[in-house]
Each structure stands twice: as C-alpha cells, then as structure tokens.
Write a protein that holds these residues in place. Structure first.
Motif, PDB file in Angstrom:
ATOM      1  N   GLU A 254      -4.512   4.619 -10.680  1.00 25.69           N
ATOM      2  CA  GLU A 254      -5.074   3.873  -9.558  1.00 25.69           C
ATOM      3  C   GLU A 254      -4.315   2.566  -9.352  1.00 25.69           C
ATOM      4  O   GLU A 254      -4.073   2.154  -8.208  1.00 25.69           O
ATOM      5  N   ILE A 255      -3.922   1.929 -10.444  1.00 24.01           N
ATOM      6  CA  ILE A 255      -3.113   0.710 -10.355  1.00 24.01           C
ATOM      7  C   ILE A 255      -1.806   0.999  -9.618  1.00 24.01           C
ATOM      8  O   ILE A 255      -1.381   0.250  -8.736  1.00 24.01           O
ATOM      9  N   SER A 256      -1.181   2.115  -9.975  1.00 30.14           N
ATOM     10  CA  SER A 256       0.078   2.510  -9.333  1.00 30.14           C
ATOM     11  C   SER A 256      -0.130   2.790  -7.848  1.00 30.14           C
ATOM     12  O   SER A 256       0.654   2.346  -6.998  1.00 30.14           O
ATOM     13  N   ARG A 257      -1.201   3.499  -7.516  1.00 29.36           N
ATOM     14  CA  ARG A 257      -1.470   3.843  -6.108  1.00 29.36           C
ATOM     15  C   ARG A 257      -1.689   2.596  -5.263  1.00 29.36           C
ATOM     16  O   ARG A 257      -1.102   2.457  -4.177  1.00 29.36           O
ATOM     17  N   LEU A 258      -2.502   1.690  -5.765  1.00 31.91           N
ATOM     18  CA  LEU A 258      -2.782   0.457  -5.018  1.00 31.91           C
ATOM     19  C   LEU A 258      -1.516  -0.369  -4.820  1.00 31.91           C
ATOM     20  O   LEU A 258      -1.292  -0.944  -3.744  1.00 31.91           O
ATOM     21  N   THR A 259      -0.700  -0.421  -5.848  1.00 35.32           N
ATOM     22  CA  THR A 259       0.537  -1.205  -5.784  1.00 35.32           C
ATOM     23  C   THR A 259       1.475  -0.662  -4.722  1.00 35.32           C
ATOM     24  O   THR A 259       2.009  -1.409  -3.886  1.00 35.32           O
ATOM     25  N   HIS A 260       1.690   0.631  -4.732  1.00 37.00           N
ATOM     26  CA  HIS A 260       2.616   1.237  -3.781  1.00 37.00           C
ATOM     27  C   HIS A 260       2.067   1.199  -2.348  1.00 37.00           C
ATOM     28  O   HIS A 260       2.833   1.054  -1.387  1.00 37.00           O
ATOM     29  N   GLU A 261       0.759   1.318  -2.200  1.00 38.97           N
ATOM     30  CA  GLU A 261       0.172   1.218  -0.866  1.00 38.97           C
ATOM     31  C   GLU A 261       0.413  -0.162  -0.257  1.00 38.97           C
ATOM     32  O   GLU A 261       0.543  -0.307   0.964  1.00 38.97           O
ATOM     33  N   ALA A 262       0.484  -1.181  -1.133  1.00 34.73           N
ATOM     34  CA  ALA A 262       0.732  -2.548  -0.662  1.00 34.73           C
ATOM     35  C   ALA A 262       2.214  -2.825  -0.446  1.00 34.73           C
ATOM     36  O   ALA A 262       2.585  -3.937  -0.044  1.00 34.73           O
ATOM     37  N   GLY A 263       3.078  -1.846  -0.715  1.00 36.95           N
ATOM     38  CA  GLY A 263       4.512  -2.033  -0.539  1.00 36.95           C
ATOM     39  C   GLY A 263       5.182  -2.757  -1.678  1.00 36.95           C
ATOM     40  O   GLY A 263       6.343  -3.178  -1.566  1.00 36.95           O
ATOM     41  N   ALA A 264       4.484  -2.900  -2.811  1.00 37.21           N
ATOM     42  CA  ALA A 264       5.039  -3.572  -3.985  1.00 37.21           C
ATOM     43  C   ALA A 264       5.548  -2.543  -4.978  1.00 37.21           C
ATOM     44  O   ALA A 264       5.289  -1.339  -4.851  1.00 37.21           O
TER      45      ALA A 264
END
Length: 523
Positions: A254-264
């Motif tokens: 979930e940490i990975s998903r949120l990060t990539h969704e934010a473009g980071a």
C-alpha cells in the motif's frame, strides 16, 4: 560460600574486590601495552635498507631535513605490539557481536582467500580493460545475482557504503524528475521515524526538504499520515524494510501504491536485507531504488571505518539514470561504460573516481556462490530465528519494545523494565563488557526510550546464543535485585574503565605529543 560458574569451576562472590592490583599493569595473559610512540625505539630501525642510488637533489626543497619522527621497532616488537592491542578489543572471532542494525556476522575465510588472489588484489583501475577481463566478468556476475535476488533490472556497483548508496539512489531520482521537468516542483522527501538516521541526512544533502512520517503504536509506518503528506511536491519516500525496530512493514504494498500514485519514487533502505534475502524480492514490492550493504548481507568485513560497498539496484524507471561505470559484454569481451556514450546518455554522472571496491565484490560473490540460492534463503531464516529466540528467552525479565508478534532479524527492548532502579541502559551495557560481551546497540532507534537493539545474525550457534542469554539474564536479575554497584562503576575488568563519552566525542585527543622534557622529537 562459593557457587559454580557455567564451566563448573568454583567462584567466590565479589572476589574481584579482594584481588590486589598488579604491579606492571598487566593482568594474567593480558599484557599492558603503551602507544607505539611511547616505545624506546626512536634511535633505531627495524629494517636494513640499501643506500639510495640518487641523492634526491631532483626533489628540490622537498627533501626532508628533520628526523622522520617515527619509532623503530624490530619484527618481534612490532608483532607483539599489535597482538597485544588486538587483545584489548572485542572481535567477531572472539564472541557474539550483538550490535543491532549492523549485522556483525562471521566472515568466512574463503572470501578472504579469494579476495587475495593476484588477479583481483594486484590489478590497477587504469589498466587496459583487455588485461582485467576476469575482474570485469566477476563484476558482471555479481551484478547479475544482485538483480536476481532483488528482482530489479539494473544495478550501480560503485557506491562505497550505505549512505553513499542512498546518495546514488536519490541522485537517480532527482535526475529522473529533472528529465521529466518536475524537479523544481518535487522538493520533498518523506522519511518515517523508523528509518535509518542517514536517510534524512542524505535527502537534505541532495537538496530536498525532509518531511517526517509518523509511526504507529506497533512500530510501523502510519499509512494514513503518509497519505496525507504525499502530493505533487513529493519526490520520494525512504522506507527501511525491515525497519529499524526490527519489524517488517506489513503495509509495504500500500505504501508503494500510494507513492507511485503521487508521482513519487520509492527508495528502500536495504541495510536490513539480511533478514529477507532469498525470501523476498524488493522489486516485487514496488521498490524503485535500494542500496545493499555488501558488508552486511554478504559477509564482508564490517566496522572500524571500512572497507564497505553499497550497490544500488534500480527499477526500470530509474535504470537509465544509473551512474557510470557499468559493465557490458560484447563480441570482444567485457568493457566498462564510463563516459557519455550512447549507452550512458542519461547517466547522472559518476560517484567515485573508479569502479568501486573490488575486494568487496570478490568477497560478496564468493559468499553467494558458496551458499547457493537455498543457503541464502537459510541466511534470512536463521537470522530471524535467532533474533526471535533471544526475544523469547529474555522477555520475562526485560521489556520488548513491541511484544506482540515476532520480530525479524533483531530484537528490540526498551528500558521500562529498569524503572524503579537507578540503572540506565548505558550502565547495563557497560556491565556486559565485564561479562565478556560487546554491548548491543544503545539508545537507537530514537523512537524507543532507552532502546537496546540486539542482532545476533545467522552465524551464531544455539550454544553461543545460550551463553549470551545466560549473561543477559544474570545481569537483568542483578539489576532488579538492586546491585547498583555492579553497574554504576562498570566496566571493572576492561583495559580502560568508563570514560567521559561526551567529552571524548566533543574534545577527542587525535594527536600524540611527546611528554614535556622529552628529547624524542629531536632524535
């Protein structure tokens, strides 16, 4: 009244207080040894050198005019000096080295033998590449297995250690954002409180603003807090997994998903890879960059300032920005991509003058090949088993910081169990020295009060773990019984007693000076 110690010999309580001090400063087999500059060898030399064939006139004003200022020792004197010094220090070859977050494991001598082969140890980085094909092939093989073990498509071998690897990963992330035109907008790096301390330091060094992410009561990243701080201004997150509390981040996907969704981008600190090697591939978790401490996971010499190596594996998105050099294989053999050639058009540059630490590469690949895939998996399994064994055997006397569920490769205790005594974590650690053990990591991580972080690694046998646990339990019982004297003055049996550590850190004496009235400097 006498008792029996662990090897069956009678002991007398508090016997040490009745023993007279020795007259020489030595104690039994431990010799008293002065600094090498305090020896009597200033007027001699330990070797015979041939007369120089030239007079040095071509050196001009660089010719030395004063005495060299070094003592002269014979070979026996030199050997004894360093052997005696070695007996004053703890070593992994002597006993367990339980420093949490450091992975102080046994270093197989096979690795050392391989690293000393002339084809690896006697080469020079400026040799023609055609003359070092074996070394380049070894680097290529090491890169292959690092990518295989992590599930990542690219690796930069040249970083020299963990923090250097962090620098590499963040510079690749910065280069990627510069290439997309987003760098000026994305200036924040999010760092959980459970990350290694070098993470925020590295992010600040690269020019980012560091934003702290909260920790949950069970010692893991607070995902809600992370989500609230991720936005268009975020460049990356830096998560240590397993984290510094010795716990696996359950919400890592979930940490990975949120990060990539934010473009980071997702940077993972791989210093604790020893706990998951062979079992988990970070690439499968969505990691974009991760450094691997070869001097931890793959059993190369660690401590004392080096040497080390921190290769960085990179995702497909960051691979084009990997720093030079890297090895490629063609029809004419192996070669290094070192400059702004077509293959390195987007590389952010170089991290060091040459190719990195060759000795570390040899040792790490030797370790991988001698263990095989099943052996590397067992490394992680045994490291985790040993840490949980220590936690289980000590939790009735000491207080685990996070008692619910198993830990990973290190067991973390706080100082709650010392409440009601006047003994601190530091006092307890100093008393461990008297029992023949190096202290565990103290007061780290900072999120746990009075932290005691113990990492046994996979190379310790049950017998050695039991010996360590026996000492820890005996000390814990003594602390709870109010035996403050044993702790407050410790260590009593070390070559040096307790130092003023604050003063030693702030005002270290780094230069030896001859005693007043001495004529050493003039000899």
């Amino acid at each position: 009244m006498s008792t029996m110690n662990t090897v069956g010999r009678p002991t007398t309580p508090n016997a040490v207080t009745s023993k007279p001090a020795t007259l020489t400063g030595g104690r039994g087999l431990l010799q008293n040894e002065h600094l090498i500059f305090e020896s009597d060898g200033w007027g001699k030399t330990g070797v015979d050198l041939p007369e120089p064939k030239t007079d040095g006139s071509d050196l001009g004003d660089l010719v030395r005019r004063d005495p060299i200022g070094l003592p002269g020792l014979s070979e026996p004197e030199t050997m004894r000096h360093y052997v005696r010094l070695s007996q004053k220090n703890h070593a992994i070859d002597l006993a367990i080295y339980p420093l949490g977050s450091c992975t102080m494991k046994h270093n197989p001598r096979l690795n050392e033998k391989m690293a000393r082969l002339p084809g690896f140890s006697d080469i020079h980085p400026l040799q023609p590449q055609s003359t070092v094909q074996g070394a380049l092939e070894l680097m290529d093989q090491l890169a292959h297995w690092l990518k295989t073990l992590t599930g990542m498509p690219a690796v930069a071998l040249s970083p020299k250690a963990g923090a250097h690897g962090e620098l590499c990963g963040l510079m690749a992330i910065r280069a990627a954002h510069e290439a997309s035109g987003e760098h000026e907008m994305r200036r924040k790096v999010l760092v959980p409180t459970s990350a290694h301390g070098s993470n925020p330091a590295t992010a600040a060094f690269v020019g980012y603003t560091v934003v702290e992410v909260a920790q949950t009561d069970d010692g893991r990243v607070d995902v809600a807090d992370l989500a609230s701080k991720l936005g268009d201004d975020a460049a990356a997150i830096m998560v240590t997994n397993p984290n510094t509390c010795g716990l696996f981040e359950r919400d890592i996907l979930e940490i990975s998903r949120l990060t990539h969704e934010a473009g980071a981008y997702f940077y993972c600190d791989g210093a604790n890879f020893n706990a998951i090697v062979g079992r988990v591939r970070p690439g499968d978790l969505g990691v974009d960059a991760m450094h691997i401490n070869l001097h931890k996971t793959f059993s190369t010499p660690h401590g004392g300032g080096g040497p080390g190596a921190g290769p960085v594996v990179l995702s497909e998105a960051l691979a084009p920005f990997a720093p030079a050099p890297w090895v490629v294989q063609g029809e004419d053999g192996y070669r290094l991509i070192e400059f702004a050639e077509d293959e390195a058009e987007q590389a952010f540059g170089r991290l060091c003058a040459f190719q990195g630490q060759m000795g570390m590469y040899v040792r790490a690949l030797s370790y991988m090949m001698s263990h095989g895939s099943d052996g590397l998996r067992q490394v992680a399994e045994d490291a985790v088993l040993n840490a949980n064994y220590i936690k289980a055997r000590l939790q009735d006397l000491m207080s685990p910081a996070f008692p619910d569920g198993p830990c990973m490769h290190e067991a973390l205790f706080d100082d709650e169990w010392l409440k009601g005594t006047d003994i601190t974590t530091l006092d307890f650690a100093k008393a461990m020295i008297d029992e023949g053990f190096h202290p565990m990591t103290m007061y780290f991580p900072l999120v746990v009060h009075g932290a005691m972080l113990i990492e046994p690694t996979e190379t310790e046998s049950k017998q050695e773990l039991d010996r360590f646990i026996h000492a820890m339990r005996a000390l814990a019982q003594a602390a709870k019984a109010g035996d403050s004297e044993r702790f407050k003055g410790a260590p009593f049996h070390a070559p040096l007693k307790r130092l003023d550590e604050t003063r030693a850190a702030r005002a270290p004496v780094l230069r030896w000076t001859a005693p007043e009235g001495s004529n050493i400097a003039a000899e």
